[in-house]
Every structure is written in C-alpha cells, then in structure tokens.
Design a protein around this motif. Structure first.
Motif, PDB file in Angstrom:
ATOM      1  N   GLU A 143       0.817  -1.212   0.000  1.00 19.74           N
ATOM      2  CA  GLU A 143       0.000   0.000   0.000  1.00 19.74           C
ATOM      3  C   GLU A 143       0.849   1.260   0.000  1.00 19.74           C
ATOM      4  N   GLU A 144       2.060   1.178   0.539  1.00 21.72           N
ATOM      5  CA  GLU A 144       2.909   2.367   0.607  1.00 21.72           C
ATOM      6  C   GLU A 144       3.639   2.630  -0.693  1.00 21.72           C
ATOM      7  N   GLU A 145       3.653   1.671  -1.618  1.00 25.01           N
ATOM      8  CA  GLU A 145       4.421   1.848  -2.846  1.00 25.01           C
ATOM      9  C   GLU A 145       3.709   2.827  -3.771  1.00 25.01           C
ATOM     10  N   GLU A 146       4.459   3.754  -4.326  1.00 23.51           N
ATOM     11  CA  GLU A 146       3.908   4.763  -5.213  1.00 23.51           C
ATOM     12  C   GLU A 146       4.044   4.333  -6.664  1.00 23.51           C
ATOM     13  N   PHE A 147       3.114   4.807  -7.489  1.00 21.24           N
ATOM     14  CA  PHE A 147       3.133   4.503  -8.912  1.00 21.24           C
ATOM     15  C   PHE A 147       3.677   5.709  -9.669  1.00 21.24           C
ATOM     16  N   PRO A 148       4.583   5.483 -10.616  1.00 27.86           N
ATOM     17  CA  PRO A 148       5.115   6.615 -11.390  1.00 27.86           C
ATOM     18  C   PRO A 148       4.077   7.093 -12.414  1.00 27.86           C
ATOM     19  N   ILE A 149       3.549   8.269 -12.212  1.00 27.41           N
ATOM     20  CA  ILE A 149       2.533   8.853 -13.100  1.00 27.41           C
ATOM     21  C   ILE A 149       3.115  10.129 -13.691  1.00 27.41           C
ATOM     22  N   GLU A 150       3.209  10.181 -15.010  1.00 31.14           N
ATOM     23  CA  GLU A 150       3.777  11.335 -15.685  1.00 31.14           C
ATOM     24  C   GLU A 150       2.704  12.379 -15.938  1.00 31.14           C
ATOM     25  N   GLY A 151       3.084  13.628 -15.776  1.00 28.76           N
ATOM     26  CA  GLY A 151       2.159  14.725 -16.007  1.00 28.76           C
ATOM     27  C   GLY A 151       2.064  15.635 -14.793  1.00 28.76           C
ATOM     28  N   LYS A 152       1.245  16.652 -14.932  1.00 30.22           N
ATOM     29  CA  LYS A 152       1.025  17.612 -13.852  1.00 30.22           C
ATOM     30  C   LYS A 152      -0.227  17.230 -13.085  1.00 30.22           C
ATOM     31  N   PRO A 153      -0.122  16.973 -11.774  1.00 28.09           N
ATOM     32  CA  PRO A 153      -1.319  16.579 -11.009  1.00 28.09           C
ATOM     33  C   PRO A 153      -2.219  17.774 -10.716  1.00 28.09           C
ATOM     34  N   VAL A 154      -3.520  17.510 -10.709  1.00 30.47           N
ATOM     35  CA  VAL A 154      -4.531  18.509 -10.377  1.00 30.47           C
ATOM     36  C   VAL A 154      -5.413  17.920  -9.287  1.00 30.47           C
ATOM     37  N   GLU A 155      -5.690  18.694  -8.264  1.00 27.73           N
ATOM     38  CA  GLU A 155      -6.518  18.215  -7.162  1.00 27.73           C
ATOM     39  C   GLU A 155      -7.979  18.104  -7.593  1.00 27.73           C
ATOM     40  N   LEU A 156      -8.662  17.111  -7.029  1.00 28.36           N
ATOM     41  CA  LEU A 156     -10.071  16.915  -7.317  1.00 28.36           C
ATOM     42  C   LEU A 156     -10.900  17.985  -6.618  1.00 28.36           C
ATOM     43  N   SER A 157     -11.879  18.510  -7.329  1.00 26.64           N
ATOM     44  CA  SER A 157     -12.739  19.539  -6.748  1.00 26.64           C
ATOM     45  C   SER A 157     -13.939  18.960  -6.023  1.00 26.64           C
ATOM     46  N   GLY A 158     -14.336  17.733  -6.344  1.00 27.41           N
ATOM     47  CA  GLY A 158     -15.487  17.113  -5.697  1.00 27.41           C
ATOM     48  C   GLY A 158     -15.092  16.227  -4.533  1.00 27.41           C
ATOM     49  N   ASN A 159     -16.110  15.793  -3.791  1.00 31.03           N
ATOM     50  CA  ASN A 159     -15.913  14.920  -2.637  1.00 31.03           C
ATOM     51  C   ASN A 159     -16.204  13.480  -3.060  1.00 31.03           C
ATOM     52  N   TYR A 160     -15.168  12.652  -3.113  1.00 33.61           N
ATOM     53  CA  TYR A 160     -15.307  11.262  -3.540  1.00 33.61           C
ATOM     54  C   TYR A 160     -15.126  10.283  -2.385  1.00 33.61           C
ATOM     55  N   LEU A 161     -15.191  10.764  -1.172  1.00 34.06           N
ATOM     56  CA  LEU A 161     -15.048   9.873  -0.021  1.00 34.06           C
ATOM     57  C   LEU A 161     -16.181   8.847   0.068  1.00 34.06           C
ATOM     58  N   PRO A 162     -17.456   9.195  -0.255  1.00 30.85           N
ATOM     59  CA  PRO A 162     -18.502   8.155  -0.176  1.00 30.85           C
ATOM     60  C   PRO A 162     -18.320   7.021  -1.174  1.00 30.85           C
ATOM     61  N   TYR A 163     -17.480   7.206  -2.194  1.00 36.96           N
ATOM     62  CA  TYR A 163     -17.325   6.190  -3.235  1.00 36.96           C
ATOM     63  C   TYR A 163     -16.013   5.417  -3.098  1.00 36.96           C
ATOM     64  N   ARG A 164     -15.256   5.669  -2.030  1.00 33.79           N
ATOM     65  CA  ARG A 164     -14.018   4.943  -1.829  1.00 33.79           C
ATOM     66  C   ARG A 164     -14.309   3.477  -1.527  1.00 33.79           C
ATOM     67  N   PHE A 165     -13.334   2.636  -1.842  1.00 29.66           N
ATOM     68  CA  PHE A 165     -13.471   1.201  -1.576  1.00 29.66           C
ATOM     69  C   PHE A 165     -13.248   0.950  -0.093  1.00 29.66           C
TER      70      PHE A 165
END
Length: 363
Positions: A212-234
C-alpha cells in the motif's frame, strides 16, 4: 587400384559421418535455443501481464478530435454526423442512470471534467486527475464519463488498492453536446436488458500484489479533485467481495426523445425557432447547439413523435424528414432527424430476449 579405391571410400564415409554428427549437433543446439526462447517469451508474457496493471500511457500531442471545418455543407454534415454518433450513450452508462448513488457520481464527474477543461483546456502539458480507490462499478463510470470528454482513463494497482487516473493530453479534451440529465426521459420508455453474467474473477496471488505504501510513477502535472469522492471509496469492511462486469459494446435505445434539427432556412432563424419550440412544449424542452442547427431534448418520447408528425411535409434526402414551421416573423423549413438514426451498431432490442434468457439460465 583396389586399395586406393577402398581408402578413398573409407575417407568419404568418415567425412559423411562427421558431417552428419555436425548436423545433428546443429539441430540439437537449434532445438535447445528454440526451447529457451519459448521459455523466456512465456516468462516475459507473464511479466508483461503483471506489469500491464501498472502501465501508464506515454505523453502525446494530437490534434483536436471531431474538429468542424467550414469548407462546405457536405464536410459539415459528415463532421456533425460523426459528432452525433459519439454522443450516443452506452448501455452500461444508461443502466447506471436508474441507480441514485451512481447517478450522483456521474453528475459529480461531469462537473469535475467541465471545470478541468475550463481551467486547463488550452494548456500544452499533460494534466491528470487521480481518483481514490473505488469499486469496479464506480471505476467503470469514471472511464465511461472520461471517454465522453475525449479524456484517457487508466487504472493502477490491484484488488482493494486499484484506482483510476484520468489524463488530459494537449488539444484533446472536448465537452459533449449532451449531458446525463438529457437521457433521463428515456427511463419512461426503455428498459435495458439484463447484463450478461460476468466471467469468474480470480484474485491475484500475494506475491503479485504491491504494498500500500508503494507509489506509482505517473507522468504529467497533477490537479486536485474539486469534488468529494469519499462516499465512493473502496471500503473492505463493507465491500468484502470483488465485483466483476462483463464487456458490453451495445448502444442503449434511449435516443428516441432527442431530435436533430439541421439545414435551417433561413439560416438566421435558429434562435427564433428555439424560442417557438420552448413556448410550444414548455420550459422542460432543452436545446443544445450544433455546428449546423441544434438538438432538441423533449420531455418525453410522445412530444418528439408529436413534433415529427405535426410539421412533416416530405422525406429528406438522407434519413429523416423535411419540416415546415410557420412563425410570426417567417416560415422556417429544416430537416428533422431522430438521434437514434445515427446508431450504426446492432439494436439492443434484437438480442434482448436471448441475452435475458442466457442471463437467467446462467445465474
């Protein structure tokens, strides 16, 4: 003479034996190499299969899709037909409209992608949105909504830690003409068939999982989510069983209440015609602008059929009819065509009985 001939034959036979030995050695070595090559390829195939879950698409730069060029009526009509074929709703997304939780997520995703295109639509760098780990059904909604906006969705991770990343490449994002709310009137006249049974799901072995602590290399500029997606988390406490869905490529038959109005004559009467239709069919009628005309979303299928039957005067050159509407300022003549006529895939109703019977028997 006999001794010379005998020695010559003896030398020739020994030479042949050496050649046969060397050929057999070559065959054995070639077989050995072939077996090792197959073994390495099978190992590499398994490795690539494991790494495919962590694969990320490379940055790219393409031209804007479905761009409309003002070079003549023929090119304009073909580009508009391609645009409208892309607006047809997939049957899996239409089936999610009847689920209140899924519908809230779909509206939240539309607002998310609209704000992303408003802020970064003209940028020259790769932008991505990273969503939290979700159930497969919610990840399906993320990928389907992203494809309607010409965005690329990729999933990373495995099992409970699998999440989606949506990429916005330079000059590729474009909002759709229709939104999800425009398809809600179809819930009154179209009942989608039962989904086919999913294939058996096999969890990945423990050695193939990432921590779970391992990070995935994702290329690009990250943008924060504007909506609340906590109710849809696994949540493993609530969602203990992993869901799996079968692949469906059919288009839902939910476009009978949407009419395309094109080839308006006179050309400057588009706004006047929209006001007249809203006055006739009420404020619930929605008009969506197109390069050549507009789309009318009627409150029901009956209203769309009433419009087509009331103003019909002749069949059009392509699919559709010629409509003539008398207004106070002028008389408007245009071509009317149901959005369902753009569907080039097989109709859903043709295989509904077989799919429902197969689903019931296999379940």
């Amino acid at each position: 003479t006999w001794g010379r001939r005998h020695s010559r034959e003896r030398r020739r036979s020994s030479r042949d034996r050496k050649r046969s030995r060397s050929r057999s050695k070559e065959r054995r070595s070639s077989r050995r190499k072939e077996r090792s090559r197959k073994r390495e390829s099978s190992r590499g195939r398994h490795r690539s299969r494991d790494r495919s879950r962590d694969r990320k698409p490379p940055p790219r730069k393409t031209s804007r899709e479905l761009e409309i060029k003002e070079e003549g009526d023929g090119l304009l009509l073909s580009s508009q037909a391609k645009l409208l074929r892309f607006e047809l709703l997939d049957i899996r997304l239409f089936r999610a409209l009847s689920d209140p939780v899924a519908f809230e997520l779909m509206i939240l995703l539309e607002n998310e992608f609209n704000s992303l295109l408003r802020s970064y639509g003209d940028t020259d760098e790769t932008i991505y949105l990273r969503f939290p780990p979700m159930k497969p059904f919610f990840r399906l909604l993320v990928g389907g909504t992203a494809s309607r906006y010409h965005l690329t969705s990729v999933s990373f991770g495995s099992d409970e830690q699998r999440f989606s990343v949506v990429y916005l490449y330079p000059n590729t994002g474009k909002p759709p003409v229709l939104c999800y709310r425009d398809f809600l009137p179809a819930l009154d006249y179209f009942r989608p068939p039962l989904p086919p049974p999913p294939p058996p799901y096999v969890k990945r072995p423990a050695w193939a999982k990432r921590s779970e602590e391992e990070e995935f290399p994702i290329e690009g500029k990250p943008v924060e989510l504007s909506g609340n997606y906590l109710p849809y988390r696994f949540d493993p406490r609530l969602d203990s069983e992993e869901e799996n869905f079968a692949y469906e490529c059919e288009t839902a038959d939910c476009h009978l209440h949407i009419i395309e109005i094109s080839d308006i004559k006179p050309k400057d009467a588009s706004s006047i015609l929209q006001k007249h239709l809203k006055k006739e069919y009420g404020p619930k009628l929605v008009c969506r602008d197109l390069p050549n005309g507009f789309l009318t979303v009627y409150p029901s299928k009956r209203d769309a059929e009433h419009f087509m039957g009331k103003h019909h005067i002749a069949p059009a050159e392509q699919e559709g009819i010629i409509v003539e509407i008398g207004l106070s300022q002028c008389t408007v003549r245009c071509a009317a065509r149901c959005l369902a006529s753009h569907n080039k895939r097989p109709a859903t109703n043709s295989s509904m009985a077989n799919r429902m019977l197969r689903s019931c028997l296999e379940r």
